[in-house]
Design a protein around this motif. Structure first.
Motif, short mmCIF file in Angstrom:
data_model
loop_
_atom_site.label_atom_id
_atom_site.label_comp_id
_atom_site.label_asym_id
_atom_site.label_seq_id
_atom_site.Cartn_x
_atom_site.Cartn_y
_atom_site.Cartn_z
N LEU A 177 37.47 -7.11 29.80
CA LEU A 177 38.31 -6.36 30.57
C LEU A 177 40.18 -6.93 30.20
O LEU A 177 40.79 -5.54 30.33
N GLY A 178 40.46 -8.22 30.84
CA GLY A 178 41.98 -8.62 30.86
C GLY A 178 41.58 -9.67 30.47
O GLY A 178 40.76 -10.06 30.71
N ARG A 179 42.64 -10.64 31.10
CA ARG A 179 42.85 -11.24 31.57
C ARG A 179 44.15 -11.79 32.44
O ARG A 179 44.52 -11.35 33.08
N VAL A 180 43.97 -12.99 33.18
CA VAL A 180 44.82 -13.69 33.95
C VAL A 180 45.57 -14.42 33.74
O VAL A 180 45.84 -14.94 32.44
N SER A 181 47.37 -13.73 33.76
CA SER A 181 48.39 -13.99 33.32
C SER A 181 48.98 -14.53 34.34
O SER A 181 49.57 -15.99 34.21
N ALA A 182 49.03 -14.80 35.75
CA ALA A 182 49.59 -16.13 36.50
C ALA A 182 48.73 -15.77 37.62
O ALA A 182 48.28 -15.02 38.08
N GLU A 240 26.79 -2.35 32.04
CA GLU A 240 25.69 -1.69 32.70
C GLU A 240 26.63 -1.70 34.10
O GLU A 240 26.72 -0.67 34.93
N ALA A 241 27.81 -2.96 33.88
CA ALA A 241 28.45 -3.41 35.18
C ALA A 241 29.99 -1.83 35.67
O ALA A 241 30.78 -1.75 36.26
N MET A 242 30.14 -1.04 34.33
CA MET A 242 31.27 -0.70 34.67
C MET A 242 31.57 0.90 34.56
O MET A 242 30.41 1.82 34.18
N PRO A 243 32.29 1.67 35.17
CA PRO A 243 32.09 2.40 35.05
C PRO A 243 32.56 3.50 34.34
O PRO A 243 33.24 2.94 32.99
N ALA A 244 31.69 4.92 34.29
CA ALA A 244 31.28 5.79 33.44
C ALA A 244 33.13 6.22 32.77
O ALA A 244 33.17 6.41 33.71
N PRO A 245 33.12 5.91 31.36
CA PRO A 245 34.71 7.20 31.25
C PRO A 245 34.73 8.29 31.18
O PRO A 245 33.30 8.71 30.54
N ALA A 246 35.47 8.70 31.60
CA ALA A 246 35.42 10.27 31.33
C ALA A 246 35.62 11.01 29.66
O ALA A 246 35.79 10.01 29.27
N ASP A 247 35.83 11.79 29.81
CA ASP A 247 35.60 12.85 28.08
C ASP A 247 36.68 12.08 27.47
O ASP A 247 37.44 12.75 28.24
N ASP A 248 36.40 12.27 26.19
CA ASP A 248 37.65 11.72 25.54
C ASP A 248 38.75 10.22 25.72
O ASP A 248 39.12 10.52 25.74
N GLU A 249 37.94 9.24 26.69
CA GLU A 249 37.67 8.29 26.87
C GLU A 249 37.65 7.55 26.30
O GLU A 249 35.69 7.99 26.58
N TYR A 250 37.98 6.37 25.67
CA TYR A 250 36.75 5.14 24.83
C TYR A 250 37.14 3.83 25.61
O TYR A 250 38.50 3.25 25.85
N PHE A 251 35.94 2.65 26.22
CA PHE A 251 36.62 1.49 25.65
C PHE A 251 36.73 1.02 24.38
O PHE A 251 36.09 1.17 23.40
N TRP A 252 37.76 0.10 24.89
CA TRP A 252 38.04 -0.61 23.27
C TRP A 252 36.81 -1.46 22.70
O TRP A 252 36.74 -1.04 21.39
N GLY A 253 36.28 -1.97 23.54
CA GLY A 253 34.66 -2.30 22.88
C GLY A 253 34.32 -1.74 21.95
O GLY A 253 33.70 -1.91 21.02
N ASP A 254 34.18 -0.52 22.70
CA ASP A 254 33.20 0.25 21.55
C ASP A 254 34.15 0.91 20.24
O ASP A 254 33.45 1.85 19.28
N LEU A 255 35.13 0.93 20.68
CA LEU A 255 36.18 1.28 18.87
C LEU A 255 36.28 -0.19 17.90
O LEU A 255 36.24 0.55 16.20
#
Length: 168
Positions: free
Chosen positions: A4-9, A89-104
């Motif tokens: 999902l992201g990275r700890v930057s500081a 399974e812990a992620m909130p469901a994406p809205a219509d026409d939204e995608y997780f980067w990992g799915d692409l």
């Protein structure tokens, strides 16, 4: 595991962490009571460490978060560069026409003429919009992930149709 992201500081002296999100709705992560962290984005799921989220809020384009595993500044500094992830399974469901980067990632990309441009290797966040990085045997293409160029995303059949010429 979905990265999902990275700890930057570290942020402040009480163990808060500044998070660089890899997506456009990081505040939805506040709904997840448990987060997973790892120094390696490609680590197998069993090597990710679960930790309870104590507080989360938006801070500029990113987030600041307080995790149970980081009670002070020293522990926050030790987590700099670590990745934040979650099981799907812990992620909130994406809205219509939204995608997780990992799915692409791995989807076949074809243009309007039906020509294959390659597969999505990764996505880049430029600030203005996300960009698909497409790789085939001959080249690399960077295509903005915006409605002007991305005509259709068919997650079921695993392809993305774009308005992009093969010789661009």
């Amino acid at each position: 595991m979905m990265v999902l992201g990275r700890v930057s500081a570290p942020f402040g002296i009480k163990g808060w962490l500044k998070i660089q999100p890899f997506g456009d709705d990081p505040l939805s992560w506040a709904e997840m009571p448990e987060w997973w962290i790892s120094p390696d984005a490609d680590a197998p799921p069993e090597q990710w460490r679960a930790t309870r989220q104590l507080a989360c809020q938006q801070h500029g384009p990113g987030l600041i978060v307080q995790l149970e595993v980081s009670p002070d500044r020293n522990s926050a500094e030790a987590l700099k560069g670590w990745f934040v992830g979650a099981p799907r399974e812990a992620m909130p469901a994406p809205a219509d026409d939204e995608y997780f980067w990992g799915d692409l990632i791995g989807m076949q990309v074809v243009n309007l003429a039906g020509e294959s441009l390659g597969k999505v290797d990764s996505l880049l966040s430029t600030g203005a919009h996300d960009v698909l990085r497409i790789i085939d045997d001959e080249s690399e293409r960077l295509i903005p992930f915006v409605a002007n160029y991305v005509i259709e995303v068919d997650a079921k059949d695993g392809y993305i149709r774009v308005d992009w010429q093969k010789d661009w």
